[in-house]
Write an enzyme that holds these catalytic residues in place. Structure first.
Site, PDB file in Angstrom:
ATOM      1  N   ALA A   6       0.822  -1.220   0.000  1.00  0.00           N
ATOM      2  CA  ALA A   6       0.000   0.000   0.000  1.00  0.00           C
ATOM      3  C   ALA A   6       0.853   1.266   0.000  1.00  0.00           C
ATOM      4  O   ALA A   6       0.442   2.293  -0.544  1.00  0.00           O
ATOM      5  CB  ALA A   6      -0.943  -0.004   1.205  1.00  0.00           C
ATOM      6  N   GLU A  31       3.379   1.903  -1.706  1.00  0.00           N
ATOM      7  CA  GLU A  31       3.797   2.210  -3.075  1.00  0.00           C
ATOM      8  C   GLU A  31       2.649   2.682  -3.968  1.00  0.00           C
ATOM      9  O   GLU A  31       2.870   3.066  -5.121  1.00  0.00           O
ATOM     10  CB  GLU A  31       4.465   0.986  -3.709  1.00  0.00           C
ATOM     11  N   ILE A  47      -3.823  -3.977   7.489  1.00  0.00           N
ATOM     12  CA  ILE A  47      -4.459  -4.546   8.677  1.00  0.00           C
ATOM     13  C   ILE A  47      -3.608  -4.214   9.893  1.00  0.00           C
ATOM     14  O   ILE A  47      -2.394  -4.428   9.896  1.00  0.00           O
ATOM     15  CB  ILE A  47      -4.620  -6.074   8.528  1.00  0.00           C
ATOM     16  N   GLY A  91       0.577  -5.385  15.791  1.00  0.00           N
ATOM     17  CA  GLY A  91       1.007  -5.027  17.132  1.00  0.00           C
ATOM     18  C   GLY A  91       1.995  -3.877  17.205  1.00  0.00           C
ATOM     19  O   GLY A  91       2.481  -3.549  18.291  1.00  0.00           O
ATOM     20  N   THR A  92       2.322  -3.266  16.060  1.00  0.00           N
ATOM     21  CA  THR A  92       3.295  -2.171  16.051  1.00  0.00           C
ATOM     22  C   THR A  92       2.682  -0.924  15.421  1.00  0.00           C
ATOM     23  O   THR A  92       1.558  -0.941  14.941  1.00  0.00           O
ATOM     24  CB  THR A  92       4.554  -2.558  15.245  1.00  0.00           C
ATOM     25  N   HIS A 140       3.478   0.306  12.682  1.00  0.00           N
ATOM     26  CA  HIS A 140       3.583   0.182  11.225  1.00  0.00           C
ATOM     27  C   HIS A 140       2.260   0.506  10.529  1.00  0.00           C
ATOM     28  O   HIS A 140       2.237   1.161   9.484  1.00  0.00           O
ATOM     29  CB  HIS A 140       4.046  -1.240  10.882  1.00  0.00           C
TER      30      HIS A 140
END
Length: 156
Positions: free
Chosen positions: A57, A59, A83, A86-87, A89
């Site tokens: 996504a 890019e 989606i 846990g981080t 990101h």
């Protein structure tokens, strides 16, 4: 009073779909929905549809911008799925994809439709890729077609 509205049927439209490979088990359904909407509802011909696969996504914006700059397309539809994990990101990728695509839309003369799912979990993504919550790929494709016609009407 002048009211501008437009239909989605756009048989001569040239549409580029840029789709993220990451989470392709979801994105394949978004692509199928978008292609079905373009062909069946929008009456767009196969030869007027370009599909470009990118790694993820993040890019999508640079690719959408490159496609918009070619002058070969009347609209770009960006498809992908981010989606939450846990981080942090998720926030970075979802935020940059969203703001990047919005920037491309604002700085190009063609519509850039946002068909990127940003979900809390896989189940929500599956629901939005063709099950309980419709198909967001199809919705983005229809948005692109309608906006092609709206912009034509404004510029007429």
């Amino acid at each position: 009073m002048n009211v501008i509205e437009a239909a989605v049927a756009t048989p001569d439209a040239r549409v580029a779909l840029v789709i993220a490979r990451f989470n392709n088990f979801i994105n394949d359904s978004l692509l199928s929905g978008a292609l079905d909407a373009l062909k069946r509802i929008g009456q767009v011909k196969d030869e007027n549809i370009t599909v470009v696969w990118v790694p993820g996504a993040y890019e999508l914006p640079v690719t959408a911008r490159a496609l918009a700059k070619t002058g070969k397309h009347d609209a770009v539809v960006a498809l992908g799925t981010v989606i939450r994990g846990g981080t942090a990101h998720f926030e970075f990728v979802a935020g940059e994809a969203s703001s990047g695509l919005a920037s491309v839309a604002m700085h190009s003369d063609i519509p850039v439709a946002f068909g990127v799912l940003t979900t809390e979990n896989i189940e929500q993504a599956i629901e939005r890729a063709g099950t309980k919550a419709g198909n967001k790929g199809a919705e983005a494709a229809l948005t692109a077609l309608e906006m092609i016609n709206v912009l034509k009407a404004i510029n007429a």
